[in-house]
Scaffold this motif. Structure first.
Motif, mmCIF file in Angstrom:
data_model
loop_
_atom_site.group_PDB
_atom_site.id
_atom_site.type_symbol
_atom_site.label_atom_id
_atom_site.label_comp_id
_atom_site.label_asym_id
_atom_site.label_seq_id
_atom_site.Cartn_x
_atom_site.Cartn_y
_atom_site.Cartn_z
ATOM 1 N N ARG A 120 -16.839 10.037 -1.862
ATOM 2 C CA ARG A 120 -16.116 10.546 -3.030
ATOM 3 C C ARG A 120 -14.758 11.111 -2.646
ATOM 4 O O ARG A 120 -13.747 10.861 -3.319
ATOM 5 N N GLU A 121 -14.706 11.883 -1.549
ATOM 6 C CA GLU A 121 -13.446 12.474 -1.125
ATOM 7 C C GLU A 121 -12.489 11.403 -0.605
ATOM 8 O O GLU A 121 -11.273 11.462 -0.852
ATOM 9 N N PHE A 122 -13.008 10.431 0.139
ATOM 10 C CA PHE A 122 -12.178 9.339 0.629
ATOM 11 C C PHE A 122 -11.505 8.619 -0.533
ATOM 12 O O PHE A 122 -10.285 8.391 -0.528
ATOM 13 N N LEU A 123 -12.278 8.256 -1.548
ATOM 14 C CA LEU A 123 -11.717 7.529 -2.685
ATOM 15 C C LEU A 123 -10.783 8.412 -3.503
ATOM 16 O O LEU A 123 -9.782 7.924 -4.050
ATOM 17 N N ARG A 124 -11.091 9.698 -3.588
ATOM 18 C CA ARG A 124 -10.194 10.601 -4.317
ATOM 19 C C ARG A 124 -8.823 10.641 -3.654
ATOM 20 O O ARG A 124 -7.784 10.555 -4.330
ATOM 21 N N GLN A 125 -8.803 10.767 -2.316
ATOM 22 C CA GLN A 125 -7.524 10.801 -1.611
ATOM 23 C C GLN A 125 -6.800 9.456 -1.700
ATOM 24 O O GLN A 125 -5.570 9.410 -1.859
ATOM 25 N N LEU A 126 -7.561 8.372 -1.596
ATOM 26 C CA LEU A 126 -6.947 7.044 -1.702
ATOM 27 C C LEU A 126 -6.267 6.877 -3.061
ATOM 28 O O LEU A 126 -5.107 6.464 -3.151
ATOM 29 N N ASP A 127 -6.983 7.193 -4.122
ATOM 30 C CA ASP A 127 -6.456 7.009 -5.472
ATOM 31 C C ASP A 127 -5.270 7.935 -5.743
ATOM 32 O O ASP A 127 -4.267 7.517 -6.343
ATOM 33 N N ALA A 128 -5.376 9.192 -5.312
ATOM 34 C CA ALA A 128 -4.291 10.142 -5.558
ATOM 35 C C ALA A 128 -3.027 9.718 -4.829
ATOM 36 O O ALA A 128 -1.910 9.826 -5.371
ATOM 37 N N THR A 129 -3.181 9.230 -3.609
ATOM 38 C CA THR A 129 -2.011 8.795 -2.847
ATOM 39 C C THR A 129 -1.390 7.555 -3.479
ATOM 40 O O THR A 129 -0.150 7.449 -3.580
ATOM 41 N N GLU A 130 -2.209 6.624 -3.923
ATOM 42 C CA GLU A 130 -1.650 5.429 -4.565
ATOM 43 C C GLU A 130 -0.887 5.792 -5.836
ATOM 44 O O GLU A 130 0.212 5.273 -6.075
ATOM 45 N N ARG A 131 -1.439 6.677 -6.638
ATOM 46 C CA ARG A 131 -0.729 7.090 -7.856
ATOM 47 C C ARG A 131 0.595 7.738 -7.519
ATOM 48 O O ARG A 131 1.629 7.470 -8.166
ATOM 49 N N ARG A 132 0.612 8.591 -6.480
ATOM 50 C CA ARG A 132 1.859 9.289 -6.124
ATOM 51 C C ARG A 132 2.898 8.294 -5.592
ATOM 52 O O ARG A 132 4.087 8.396 -5.925
ATOM 53 N N ILE A 133 2.465 7.327 -4.773
ATOM 54 C CA ILE A 133 3.407 6.330 -4.260
ATOM 55 C C ILE A 133 4.012 5.544 -5.412
ATOM 56 O O ILE A 133 5.237 5.324 -5.465
ATOM 57 N N ARG A 134 3.181 5.108 -6.350
ATOM 58 C CA ARG A 134 3.690 4.307 -7.475
ATOM 59 C C ARG A 134 4.652 5.120 -8.334
ATOM 60 O O ARG A 134 5.682 4.604 -8.795
ATOM 61 N N ARG A 135 4.337 6.379 -8.543
ATOM 62 C CA ARG A 135 5.210 7.233 -9.348
ATOM 63 C C ARG A 135 6.569 7.411 -8.668
ATOM 64 O O ARG A 135 7.620 7.338 -9.318
ATOM 65 N N CYS A 136 6.542 7.629 -7.352
ATOM 66 C CA CYS A 136 7.791 7.837 -6.621
ATOM 67 C C CYS A 136 8.591 6.548 -6.464
ATOM 68 O O CYS A 136 9.818 6.591 -6.326
ATOM 69 N N ALA A 137 7.911 5.415 -6.446
ATOM 70 C CA ALA A 137 8.589 4.135 -6.234
ATOM 71 C C ALA A 137 9.251 3.597 -7.491
ATOM 72 O O ALA A 137 10.133 2.730 -7.407
ATOM 73 N N ALA A 138 8.850 4.062 -8.664
ATOM 74 C CA ALA A 138 9.378 3.537 -9.920
ATOM 75 C C ALA A 138 10.916 3.608 -9.952
ATOM 76 O O ALA A 138 11.500 4.553 -9.421
ATOM 77 N N PRO A 139 11.576 2.586 -10.496
ATOM 78 C CA PRO A 139 11.013 1.456 -11.251
ATOM 79 C C PRO A 139 10.530 0.290 -10.373
ATOM 80 O O PRO A 139 10.102 -0.730 -10.901
ATOM 81 N N GLN A 140 10.618 0.427 -9.031
ATOM 82 C CA GLN A 140 10.044 -0.599 -8.166
ATOM 83 C C GLN A 140 8.518 -0.613 -8.352
ATOM 84 O O GLN A 140 7.903 0.419 -8.644
ATOM 85 N N ILE A 141 7.923 -1.764 -8.180
ATOM 86 C CA ILE A 141 6.471 -1.898 -8.321
ATOM 87 C C ILE A 141 5.914 -2.381 -6.989
ATOM 88 O O ILE A 141 5.906 -3.585 -6.699
ATOM 89 N N PRO A 142 5.474 -1.472 -6.134
ATOM 90 C CA PRO A 142 4.988 -1.879 -4.809
ATOM 91 C C PRO A 142 3.641 -2.584 -4.893
ATOM 92 O O PRO A 142 2.809 -2.272 -5.753
ATOM 93 N N ARG A 143 3.439 -3.526 -3.997
ATOM 94 C CA ARG A 143 2.133 -4.157 -3.867
ATOM 95 C C ARG A 143 1.377 -3.399 -2.788
ATOM 96 O O ARG A 143 1.616 -3.584 -1.595
ATOM 97 N N LEU A 144 0.467 -2.559 -3.196
ATOM 98 C CA LEU A 144 -0.251 -1.695 -2.260
ATOM 99 C C LEU A 144 -1.589 -2.335 -1.916
ATOM 100 O O LEU A 144 -2.536 -2.294 -2.699
ATOM 101 N N ARG A 145 -1.652 -2.917 -0.733
ATOM 102 C CA ARG A 145 -2.888 -3.584 -0.313
ATOM 103 C C ARG A 145 -3.355 -3.137 1.062
ATOM 104 O O ARG A 145 -4.407 -3.547 1.522
ATOM 105 N N TRP A 146 -2.574 -2.283 1.744
ATOM 106 C CA TRP A 146 -2.902 -1.883 3.107
ATOM 107 C C TRP A 146 -3.247 -0.402 3.146
ATOM 108 O O TRP A 146 -2.544 0.428 2.569
ATOM 109 N N LEU A 147 -4.284 -0.064 3.904
ATOM 110 C CA LEU A 147 -4.697 1.329 4.059
ATOM 111 C C LEU A 147 -4.988 1.586 5.533
ATOM 112 O O LEU A 147 -5.725 0.835 6.171
ATOM 113 N N ARG A 148 -4.382 2.626 6.063
ATOM 114 C CA ARG A 148 -4.655 3.006 7.448
ATOM 115 C C ARG A 148 -5.414 4.329 7.465
ATOM 116 O O ARG A 148 -4.897 5.350 6.997
#
Length: 247
Positions: A120-148
């Protein structure tokens, strides 16, 4: 053979193995670990002299911008694995990186050992980080497929959890121990000694390490290019290879 000689021989073998792991880990990763972890990307096919550059833990502010300037000068693409909480201080970096032709990856919300997190915590951090990246990248639309994953440790659960979000785990095959702050000459030697077709180079962008990373890349990237290596994106490096090929 006497017990003392046997013990001495075993000790020498262990020391030799430890030295190999510390100084030439790319060999062990390519011919052993990568085959045992098919759901994790350690390196790409070895048919071409391609390398992928990845940079973790950013953004760090001015250090990140200096890296973008250097990579533009050398015409080298990179994948920046960003930590979600760091984007609070430096929200403009994702957009700048995308405009300059780089890819972005997810490095979770905080810099910790991902393998110790419950699902649950892993997915929470994954989702929160993806949302923040997309928000900061706008209006660019990044293709987020890699996770380290943090600290570079994995288990089968991480692979499944990432796949449930259409993410693929990425580690690497060329890691010059830069987080331990070795001398600059060692990092340069290590990268050049371990470089191989299909290799994934891992360095770090933190306030403490970004200047060191900048100096290392300024020294090794031109040399690798002179040796015939071409830097490509993770997406290009990871493209399907002919049957029977390997790292």
């Amino acid at each position: 053979m006497s017990p003392a000689i046997a013990a001495g021989t075993a000790l020498l073998l262990l020391l030799g193995l430890a030295t190999l792991v510390a100084l030439r880990p790319a060999l062990l990763i390519r011919h052993g670990i990568a085959r045992l972890c098919p759901g994790v990307l350690f390196c790409g096919p070895s048919q071409r002299r391609w390398l992928a550059l990845t940079i973790d833990d950013g953004p760090s502010g001015e250090g990140s911008d200096a890296l973008l300037d250097l990579l533009r000068e050398l015409q080298v693409p990179a994948t920046f694995f960003l930590i979600g909480s760091h984007l609070r201080r430096h929200p403009g970096f994702p957009q700048r990186a995308l405009v300059k032709g780089h890819q972005l990856g997810n490095h979770l919300w905080v810099d910790s050992c991902s393998a110790l997190l419950p699902q649950r915590e892993f997915l929470r951090q994954l989702d929160a980080t993806e949302r923040r990246i997309r928000r900061c990248a706008a209006p660019q639309i990044p293709r987020l497929r890699w996770l380290r994953p943090g600290r570079g440790l994995v288990h089968p659960g991480l692979v499944r959890w990432a796949a449930s979000r259409r993410q693929r785990l990425v580690l690497g095959s060329i890691f010059p121990w830069d987080t331990l702050r070795p001398p600059a000459w060692f990092q340069r030697w290590f990268i050049l000694a371990n470089a191989h077709p299909g290799g994934i180079l891992v360095l770090h962008d933190t306030p403490e390490l970004s200047r060191q990373t900048l100096a290392t890349l300024a020294a090794v990237l031109p040399e690798l290019q002179r040796r015939g290596y071409r830097f490509v994106s993770l997406q290009t490096l990871s493209a399907p290879a002919p049957p029977g090929s390997s790292c």
